[in-house]
Write a protein that holds these residues in place. Structure first.
Motif, PDB file in Angstrom:
ATOM      1  N   VAL A  57       0.849  -1.189   0.000  1.00 39.50           N
ATOM      2  CA  VAL A  57       0.000   0.000   0.000  1.00 39.50           C
ATOM      3  C   VAL A  57       0.886   1.241   0.000  1.00 39.50           C
ATOM      4  O   VAL A  57       1.838   1.333   0.785  1.00 39.50           O
ATOM      5  N   SER A  59       0.719   5.246   0.671  1.00 40.39           N
ATOM      6  CA  SER A  59      -0.180   6.228   1.288  1.00 40.39           C
ATOM      7  C   SER A  59       0.576   7.500   1.635  1.00 40.39           C
ATOM      8  O   SER A  59       1.813   7.530   1.652  1.00 40.39           O
ATOM      9  N   GLU A  63      -3.823   8.737   4.161  1.00 42.33           N
ATOM     10  CA  GLU A  63      -4.770   8.492   3.066  1.00 42.33           C
ATOM     11  C   GLU A  63      -4.135   7.536   2.059  1.00 42.33           C
ATOM     12  O   GLU A  63      -3.030   7.782   1.565  1.00 42.33           O
ATOM     13  N   THR A  64      -4.834   6.439   1.739  1.00 47.83           N
ATOM     14  CA  THR A  64      -4.309   5.471   0.781  1.00 47.83           C
ATOM     15  C   THR A  64      -4.326   6.054  -0.626  1.00 47.83           C
ATOM     16  O   THR A  64      -5.344   6.561  -1.091  1.00 47.83           O
ATOM     17  N   ASP A  66      -2.769   4.126  -3.351  1.00 43.24           N
ATOM     18  CA  ASP A  66      -3.001   2.976  -4.221  1.00 43.24           C
ATOM     19  C   ASP A  66      -2.567   1.697  -3.510  1.00 43.24           C
ATOM     20  O   ASP A  66      -1.701   1.721  -2.628  1.00 43.24           O
ATOM     21  N   THR A  67      -3.198   0.598  -3.895  1.00 46.85           N
ATOM     22  CA  THR A  67      -2.809  -0.730  -3.446  1.00 46.85           C
ATOM     23  C   THR A  67      -2.259  -1.478  -4.650  1.00 46.85           C
ATOM     24  O   THR A  67      -2.940  -1.610  -5.672  1.00 46.85           O
ATOM     25  N   ARG A  91       3.757   0.430   2.727  1.00 43.28           N
ATOM     26  CA  ARG A  91       3.313  -0.529   3.726  1.00 43.28           C
ATOM     27  C   ARG A  91       3.107  -1.919   3.116  1.00 43.28           C
ATOM     28  O   ARG A  91       2.390  -2.068   2.118  1.00 43.28           O
ATOM     29  N   SER A  96       5.896  -1.386   7.815  1.00 42.98           N
ATOM     30  CA  SER A  96       5.840  -0.202   6.963  1.00 42.98           C
ATOM     31  C   SER A  96       7.144   0.569   7.081  1.00 42.98           C
ATOM     32  O   SER A  96       7.910   0.389   8.032  1.00 42.98           O
TER      33      SER A  96
END
Length: 484
Positions: A57, A59, A63-64, A66-67, A91, A96
């Motif tokens: 992930v 971020s 705030e995320t 993209d995965t 992460r 992370s």
């Protein structure tokens, strides 16, 4: 030199150099579209050895963005066209780390989850920036261990030591700058990271000698903490950076103690950071100092959980909730849920009716598990550094106090296979490990108990519950428990 050669060259310095071909594979499949020196895009890719999950992930500011999912070779990668310069969080649950990237960069990440931070390697265009921050992190971790020795020396000597550490960091940065011509944006963050590490060393020293070597505290020079005037509590660029948040955390602790000593003068009471008055002061301070909501909420989350889980009466719980309403805490409902759970853990309450599952899959009540004086501690798969630290301390205590049972209670509801795999991976004693079961509250709620330890009598009653593992006075509290 072609782009692939430029990006993979630094990998030769890696401890695991035989994985060079992995970097080549990632670049051939993921970076070929990002071959313009004028590109405004950012490429982030890499490979995870021994992955814990099938994704990573990216971020920023909680705030995320993209995965990214791993392919059959455990590789990932994507070109981003709309990201700006700054610190991002990378992460791979449960671990992370941060990276720094800006338009035009192509960052390739390689790591082995068996030793996440130590194995982490960066390469590619602009990798040196993330590499510098990672190096700062690893050096800072060593300082965390050394501070327990440093605080036993006099303030003037400690001041020289921190000045020397800061000078070395600045020298390293200047040498890197000569080779890489970093942007001013990155240089500002790098310089700030050096300063905040320096500030934090002095904050922690101030706390430790005030608590354990008060004769040294009287020798602290007047200008020892002058840096406090330079702390910016509203630096949005650094809100994801552990050095920055660690410094704020330690500053709040120091200031709350100083306020208490000034108002009451009771050293023993003021140095107990788990009291309601101490936590209240820190909550009011962060509320007044910072206007960055995500940053403020990070501290309010932590402090409210500490205040609630250390409460031992309904009156105290009411006081905590009233305080959170006063500062307009946005997650007040989760605090109320936690307060309801805490009512089950007041001193004198019995744990016998609660259930846990052992490693053989059998659900037992605590009345079946506890039959002699016991210390229980909670841990989570998703706080790996923390649970390794917990078990390391517990292993030593088990040798010293064979008359006690030490129960590790995993709070990751419904993740039995992952729990068993972790026990196997780290060699934890399965006879003393349990996982909570048949609980109605969320896993997020139980995470609030990761820093809490219970002393439990042989009959299952809680004897003491306002304790934290690893404090210098913890063993004194064990002896007091045994002598009751």
């Amino acid at each position: 030199m072609g782009q692939t050669e430029m990006l993979c060259g630094p990998i030769l310095q890696m401890k695991y150099f035989f994985y060079l071909s992995l970097c080549l594979a990632v670049l051939v499949t993921g970076c070929n579209n990002n071959n313009s020196e004028e590109s405004n895009s950012i490429y982030i890719g890499g490979q995870i050895n021994n992955p814990e999950t099938d994704y990573v992930v990216i971020s920023k500011e909680n705030e995320t963005i993209d995965t990214l999912y791993l392919d059959e070779k455990n590789q990932f990668g994507k070109e981003f066209t709309n990201l700006g310069s700054g610190i991002y969080t990378f992460r791979h649950p449960p671990e992370s780390q941060i990276i720094y990237t800006e338009p035009g960069d192509s960052i390739v990440i390689w790591l082995n989850t068996m030793s996440f931070d130590e194995s982490l390697n960066f390469s590619g265009d602009g990798y040196e920036k993330s590499d510098f921050l990672l190096d700062m992190f690893l050096k800072n971790q060593k300082n965390n261990d050394l501070i327990l020795t440093y605080y036993k020396i006099e303030p003037t000597e400690f001041a020289k030591m921190t000045d020397s550490i800061k000078a070395d960091r600045i020298k390293d940065l200047e040498e890197l700058q000569e080779k890489n011509d970093f942007s001013e944006d990155f240089l500002n963050i790098a310089r700030a990271s050096i300063s905040y590490e320096y500030y934090d060393l002095r904050e922690r020293y101030t706390f430790l000698i005030r608590k354990y070597y008060n004769n040294f505290a009287e020798k602290i020079p007047e200008d020892f903490n002058n840096y406090r005037e330079d702390i910016n509590f509203n630096n949005e660029e650094l809100q994801d950076y552990y050095v920055y948040t660690n410094l704020i955390d330690d500053y709040l602790r120091s200031k709350s103690i100083e306020h208490c000593l000034k108002e009451h003068g009771d050293k023993k009471k003021c140095l107990n950071i788990n009291t309601f008055s101490n936590i209240e002061r820190r909550i009011l301070l962060i509320d007044s100092l910072s206007t960055i909501e995500p940053l403020k909420n990070e501290f309010l989350d932590r402090l409210s959980a500490q205040a609630i889980t250390m409460s031992e009466s309904e009156e105290r719980l009411d006081s905590v909730l009233s305080l959170l309403e006063k500062v307009d805490y946005s997650r007040i409902e989760s605090a109320r849920e936690l307060a309801q759970i805490q009512k089950n853990y007041f001193v004198g309450t019995s744990l016998n009716s609660l259930n846990a599952e052992n490693t053989e899959g059998k659900i037992l009540s605590y009345s079946e598990i506890i039959n002699k004086p016991t210390i229980t501690y909670a841990w989570s798969l998703y706080a790996p550094t923390h649970h390794r630290w917990q078990h390391h301390i517990i292993k030593d205590l088990q040798k010293k106090y064979p008359e006690l049972d030490f129960l590790g209670v995993n709070i990751d509801l419904g993740e039995r296979e992952e729990w068993l795999r972790t026990l196997e991976t780290f060699g934890y004693d399965k006879n003393n490990e349990f996982q909570i079961t048949k609980r109605s509250s969320s896993k997020e709620t139980y995470k609030k108990y990761l820093n809490k330890v219970f002393f439990v009598a042989a009959n299952g009653d809680i004897v003491k519950g306002d304790l934290q593992l690893g404090t210098p006075e913890f063993e004194d509290q064990i002896l007091e428990f045994l002598n009751k």
